[in-house]
Enzyme design. Structure first.
Site, mmCIF file in Angstrom:
data_model
loop_
_atom_site.group_PDB
_atom_site.id
_atom_site.type_symbol
_atom_site.label_atom_id
_atom_site.label_comp_id
_atom_site.label_asym_id
_atom_site.label_seq_id
_atom_site.Cartn_x
_atom_site.Cartn_y
_atom_site.Cartn_z
ATOM 1 N N PHE A 113 0.815 -1.631 -0.194
ATOM 2 C CA PHE A 113 -0.258 -0.366 -0.196
ATOM 3 C C PHE A 113 0.703 0.922 0.358
ATOM 4 C CE2 PHE A 113 -2.705 3.199 2.558
ATOM 5 C CZ PHE A 113 -3.919 2.841 1.420
ATOM 6 N N ASP A 184 2.153 -5.983 7.688
ATOM 7 C CA ASP A 184 1.517 -4.783 7.418
ATOM 8 C C ASP A 184 0.205 -6.149 7.430
ATOM 9 O OD1 ASP A 184 -0.977 -3.744 7.702
ATOM 10 O OD2 ASP A 184 0.332 -1.892 6.814
ATOM 11 N N TYR A 209 -10.144 -1.210 10.907
ATOM 12 C CA TYR A 209 -12.067 -0.403 10.626
ATOM 13 C C TYR A 209 -11.969 -1.256 9.376
ATOM 14 C CZ TYR A 209 -8.007 2.263 7.698
ATOM 15 O OH TYR A 209 -6.966 2.751 7.479
ATOM 16 N N LYS A 210 -11.145 -2.106 9.243
ATOM 17 C CA LYS A 210 -11.390 -2.865 7.075
ATOM 18 C C LYS A 210 -11.728 -4.249 8.369
ATOM 19 C CE LYS A 210 -7.946 -1.321 4.797
ATOM 20 N NZ LYS A 210 -6.444 -0.869 4.616
ATOM 21 N N ARG A 356 -12.760 -4.582 -6.936
ATOM 22 C CA ARG A 356 -12.526 -5.251 -5.995
ATOM 23 C C ARG A 356 -13.307 -5.111 -5.428
ATOM 24 N NH1 ARG A 356 -8.428 -2.753 -1.103
ATOM 25 N NH2 ARG A 356 -9.860 -1.100 -1.226
HETATM 26 C C1 LIG Z 1 -5.274 0.804 4.239
HETATM 27 C C2 LIG Z 1 -4.547 1.009 4.854
HETATM 28 C C3 LIG Z 1 -3.807 1.841 5.134
HETATM 29 C C4 LIG Z 1 -4.181 2.993 5.608
HETATM 30 O O1 LIG Z 1 -3.298 3.495 6.484
HETATM 31 P P1 LIG Z 1 -3.840 4.666 7.638
HETATM 32 O O2 LIG Z 1 -2.789 5.186 8.645
HETATM 33 O O3 LIG Z 1 -4.892 3.591 8.430
HETATM 34 O O4 LIG Z 1 -5.076 5.849 6.839
HETATM 35 C C5 LIG Z 1 -2.133 1.638 5.497
HETATM 36 N N1 LIG Z 1 -1.826 0.311 4.783
HETATM 37 C C6 LIG Z 1 -1.930 -0.984 4.515
HETATM 38 C C7 LIG Z 1 -1.302 -2.036 3.572
HETATM 39 C C8 LIG Z 1 -3.405 -0.519 4.259
HETATM 40 O O5 LIG Z 1 -4.416 -1.242 3.633
#
Ligand SMILES: *Cc1c(COP(=O)(O)O)cnc(C)c1O
Length: 397
Positions: A113, A184, A209-210, A356
């Site tokens: 990400f 992660d 939150y996911k 997705r």
């Molecule tokens: C959703 C996601 C994020 C988002 O980070 P936030 O700081 O919570 O906005 C970061 N890394 C990955 C791999 C994600 O899937």
């Protein structure tokens, strides 16, 4: 065996919607509004500042960390919650780099990400010591784990395609090369069984939150392996990570274990939402969730491939090699997704061409999958997506 009809009844899902975006933002647990309202009125309203002690607000980050820890195979007392995932990525990477001072390479992949890569870039720039962020293709990661690598920083499940890395194998390979790992778990926690302890992972981070349904802005979590917990140097040395925050010493001394990864005042209202959302897991087993997720994704892929010749599977075909989402490529994927949302099938779009769909057995069942397939087939094959109104991009895709 988890009763998925019972877990589905715990969520507030709007009538007529098939929600295939719980991989991005989980839905509202029905118990959340009353519990949050009670926290606001009884605790904040009634207890005022005494709530920090009386209502246990200050201990909440660790308590919630342990509840998440059970879903990801962490040893008790080694996960804490707070801040956002981007911040936790920064903290984990900084501490890992500090433990591998002689090495200059952070190895990651192009499926990570972007925020994880951006945070790494920013950190390495601040360190000013000639570090390099080396980003390779996901299937080339293993070959690039050399003795130059200080830290292997990966997201287990690719946010775009759902491709899953072999955490155990890559962690072992990194350790054999003398490197540390930062995993992660944004698309793993609550989606599939994770065994941090069994994999020998060094650091792990994720969001709530996911698949954990804590609501928009839910706090992130961080894990530090027991063998590192007392040695990891926090880069963000805030007062709540101090050994004795209320001694108000002028100098920083890290707190015990993963407590030192706390930074500042916890978001208590949001933590209450996370607490309610985690109650759902008292009724659900993560292994059952994984088995059901594979059934649902297999059913979805078979249905879409039979009915929608214009969509190309972007996710691995072998369910063992993917997380709990399925993605298809379509050049006009943004417009197609807006047309689906207008028809009540909510997924999302990730540039440049990924449609997705997330599968969350806690509240998605076979009936939902079949309904989604029928609507997607109709929208794709009738050309209903090909309208100007669906092509104007909103700020959040
Ligand atoms: C959703 C996601 C994020 C988002 O980070 P936030 O700081 O919570 O906005 C970061 N890394 C990955 C791999 C994600 O899937």
């Amino acid at each position: 065996m988890t009763d998925f009809a019972a877990t589905k009844a715990l969520f507030d899902l709007p009538e007529g919607i098939v929600y295939l975006d719980g991989n991005s933002l989980g839905p509202l647990p029905k118990a959340a509004p009353a519990r949050i309202a009670a926290m606001l009125t009884d605790e904040w309203g009634g207890m005022l500042i005494t709530g920090w002690n009386k209502a246990g607000w200050m201990a909440q980050p660790m308590r919630l960390g342990d509840r998440i820890g059970r879903l990801i195979g962490a040893e008790p007392g080694h996960v804490t919650t707070g801040d956002t995932l981007s911040i936790k990525v920064y903290q984990a990477l900084a501490s890992a780099l500090e433990m591998r001072k002689g090495r200059k390479v952070v190895l990651s992949d192009s499926g990570n990400f972007p925020s994880d890569l951006y945070m790494a870039e920013g950190l390495l720039r601040m360190m000013g010591g000639g570090h390099e962020l080396r980003v390779v293709a996901p299937d080339e990661v293993e070959d690039h784990i050399t003795d130059e690598v200080a830290v292997l920083m990966l997201t287990e499940v690719d946010y775009r395609t759902g491709r899953r890395h072999d955490m155990k194998r890559l962690t072992a390979k990194a350790h054999a090369a003398g490197a540390l790992t930062v995993w992660d778990l944004a698309h793993s926690a609550g989606a599939l069984p994770v065994d941090l302890s069994g994999c020998g992972a060094d650091f792990a981070v994720g969001c709530t939150y996911k698949y954990l349904n804590a609501g928009p802005g839910g706090p992130a979590f961080i894990y530090v392996a027991p063998r590192h917990a007392g040695r990891a140097v926090p880069a963000l040395s805030g007062w709540l990570g101090h050994e004795a925050p209320f001694a108000f010493d002028l100098g920083y001394r890290p707190g015990a274990g993963v407590d030192r990864m706390r930074v500042g005042t916890p978001p208590v209202i949001q933590m209450t939402a996370l607490e309610v959302a985690l109650d759902v897991w008292d009724m659900a087993d993560i292994h059952d969730v994984r088995a059901k997720s594979i059934e649902l994704t297999e059913r979805f892929i078979a249905g879409i491939e039979a009915a929608c010749p214009t969509l190309d599977l972007a996710s691995p075909r072998d369910p063992a090699l993917r997380g709990s989402q399925v993605s298809f490529r379509f050049a006009e994927g943004y417009a197609a997704m807006q047309a689906l949302i207008a028809r009540g099938v909510i997924g999302d779009f990730r540039a440049p061409d990924i449609m997705r769909f997330g599968f969350t057995p806690l509240y998605i069942d076979e009936g939902d999958v079949d309904r989604a397939i029928a609507i997607i087939a109709d929208v794709m094959n009738s050309g209903a997506w090909d309208r100007a109104e669906y092509k104007t991009r909103a700020a959040v895709t």
